[in-house]
Design a protein around this motif. Structure first.
Motif, PDB file in Angstrom:
ATOM      1  N   SER A 131      75.721 -16.634  38.000  1.00 25.26           N
ATOM      2  CA  SER A 131      77.487 -16.194  37.757  1.00 25.26           C
ATOM      3  C   SER A 131      77.351 -15.131  38.502  1.00 25.26           C
ATOM      4  O   SER A 131      77.375 -13.716  38.685  1.00 25.26           O
ATOM      5  CB  SER A 131      77.578 -15.358  36.168  1.00 25.26           C
ATOM      6  N   PHE A 132      78.271 -15.032  39.724  1.00 28.76           N
ATOM      7  CA  PHE A 132      79.042 -14.172  40.856  1.00 28.76           C
ATOM      8  C   PHE A 132      79.834 -13.531  39.364  1.00 28.76           C
ATOM      9  O   PHE A 132      80.828 -14.039  38.959  1.00 28.76           O
ATOM     10  CB  PHE A 132      79.790 -14.807  42.174  1.00 28.76           C
ATOM     11  N   PRO A 133      80.507 -12.512  40.368  1.00 26.04           N
ATOM     12  CA  PRO A 133      81.792 -11.897  39.780  1.00 26.04           C
ATOM     13  C   PRO A 133      82.855 -12.783  40.146  1.00 26.04           C
ATOM     14  O   PRO A 133      82.780 -12.961  41.274  1.00 26.04           O
ATOM     15  CB  PRO A 133      81.547 -10.146  40.119  1.00 26.04           C
ATOM     16  N   GLU A 179      76.230 -12.155  49.523  1.00 26.83           N
ATOM     17  CA  GLU A 179      76.098 -12.729  47.607  1.00 26.83           C
ATOM     18  C   GLU A 179      74.468 -11.857  46.866  1.00 26.83           C
ATOM     19  O   GLU A 179      74.946 -11.637  45.509  1.00 26.83           O
ATOM     20  CB  GLU A 179      75.455 -14.447  47.617  1.00 26.83           C
ATOM     21  N   GLU A 180      73.708 -11.553  46.932  1.00 27.84           N
ATOM     22  CA  GLU A 180      72.423 -11.149  46.323  1.00 27.84           C
ATOM     23  C   GLU A 180      73.070  -9.511  46.290  1.00 27.84           C
ATOM     24  O   GLU A 180      73.155  -9.407  45.125  1.00 27.84           O
ATOM     25  CB  GLU A 180      71.157 -11.068  47.882  1.00 27.84           C
ATOM     26  N   LEU A 236      75.207  -6.409  41.787  1.00 26.28           N
ATOM     27  CA  LEU A 236      76.427  -5.368  41.345  1.00 26.28           C
ATOM     28  C   LEU A 236      76.146  -5.361  39.061  1.00 26.28           C
ATOM     29  O   LEU A 236      76.134  -4.349  38.554  1.00 26.28           O
ATOM     30  CB  LEU A 236      77.460  -5.667  41.883  1.00 26.28           C
ATOM     31  N   GLY A 237      75.376  -6.261  38.954  1.00 23.83           N
ATOM     32  CA  GLY A 237      75.602  -6.684  37.868  1.00 23.83           C
ATOM     33  C   GLY A 237      77.107  -6.650  36.729  1.00 23.83           C
ATOM     34  O   GLY A 237      77.000  -6.107  35.989  1.00 23.83           O
ATOM     35  N   GLN A 238      78.036  -6.994  37.879  1.00 25.18           N
ATOM     36  CA  GLN A 238      79.027  -6.161  37.370  1.00 25.18           C
ATOM     37  C   GLN A 238      79.976  -7.781  37.238  1.00 25.18           C
ATOM     38  O   GLN A 238      79.940  -9.408  38.049  1.00 25.18           O
ATOM     39  CB  GLN A 238      80.159  -5.740  38.043  1.00 25.18           C
ATOM     40  N   ARG A 239      80.923  -7.646  35.949  1.00 27.11           N
ATOM     41  CA  ARG A 239      81.687  -9.464  35.689  1.00 27.11           C
ATOM     42  C   ARG A 239      83.327  -9.424  36.893  1.00 27.11           C
ATOM     43  O   ARG A 239      83.169 -10.729  36.945  1.00 27.11           O
ATOM     44  CB  ARG A 239      82.376  -9.522  34.453  1.00 27.11           C
ATOM     45  N   GLU A 240      83.265  -8.410  37.601  1.00 24.07           N
ATOM     46  CA  GLU A 240      84.737  -8.056  38.169  1.00 24.07           C
ATOM     47  C   GLU A 240      84.210  -7.014  39.715  1.00 24.07           C
ATOM     48  O   GLU A 240      83.699  -6.519  39.139  1.00 24.07           O
ATOM     49  CB  GLU A 240      86.024  -8.298  37.662  1.00 24.07           C
TER      50      GLU A 240
END
Length: 149
Positions: A47-49, A92-93, A98-102
């Protein structure tokens, strides 16, 4: 895994194979009740931000847009597709780590610029001149001077 034929809850894995590119795992299963066989595929779900644009809109991250931006900047430059693919993987890595949603679009743009600077200085200047919306020749000259250092 539930059997698609009879709905029985218990199935047994008969055979497992990893795809040639390693992108997924193929499993042959057999139902414990009706004994029919079926195939399942396991793929990683990432799941990418979301990308937050300057005007506040939120859009889904689209790998195709990133690839198109890099391709445009690198047009007619001596950079291989393998190098471009590696750059995309690194970007992408970083996004995933980053572990962020945005993520603000300018931060993604900066990641792209860092990768382009490593790949090809001319492509970096092309991308930066559009990305930073240069208003006059002095801004362009300053960027070229920065790259020459």
């Amino acid at each position: 895994m539930k059997c698609p034929f009879c709905g029985h809850a218990e199935t047994q894995v008969v055979e497992t194979r990893v795809a040639e590119d390693g992108g997924f795992i193929r499993r042959r299963r057999q139902c414990g009740a009706c004994e029919k066989r079926f195939t399942t595929y396991e793929r990683p779900e990432v799941s990418f931000p979301a990308v937050v644009k300057k005007d506040g809109r939120r859009i889904d991250y689209e790998p195709a847009k990133l690839r198109a931006s890099l391709a445009l900047a690198l047009r007619k430059r001596p950079v291989s597709m393998e190098q471009v693919d590696s750059a995309i993987e690194r970007i992408e890595e970083k996004l995933l780590n980053l572990g962020q949603r945005e993520i603000p679009s300018h931060r993604l743009g900066e990641m792209v610029m860092r990768e382009l600077k490593k790949l090809d200085k001319v492509a970096y200047i092309r991308f930066a001149s559009v990305y930073r919306s240069f208003e006059d020749i002095d801004e362009f000259k300053n960027l070229v001077d920065e790259v020459r250092k």
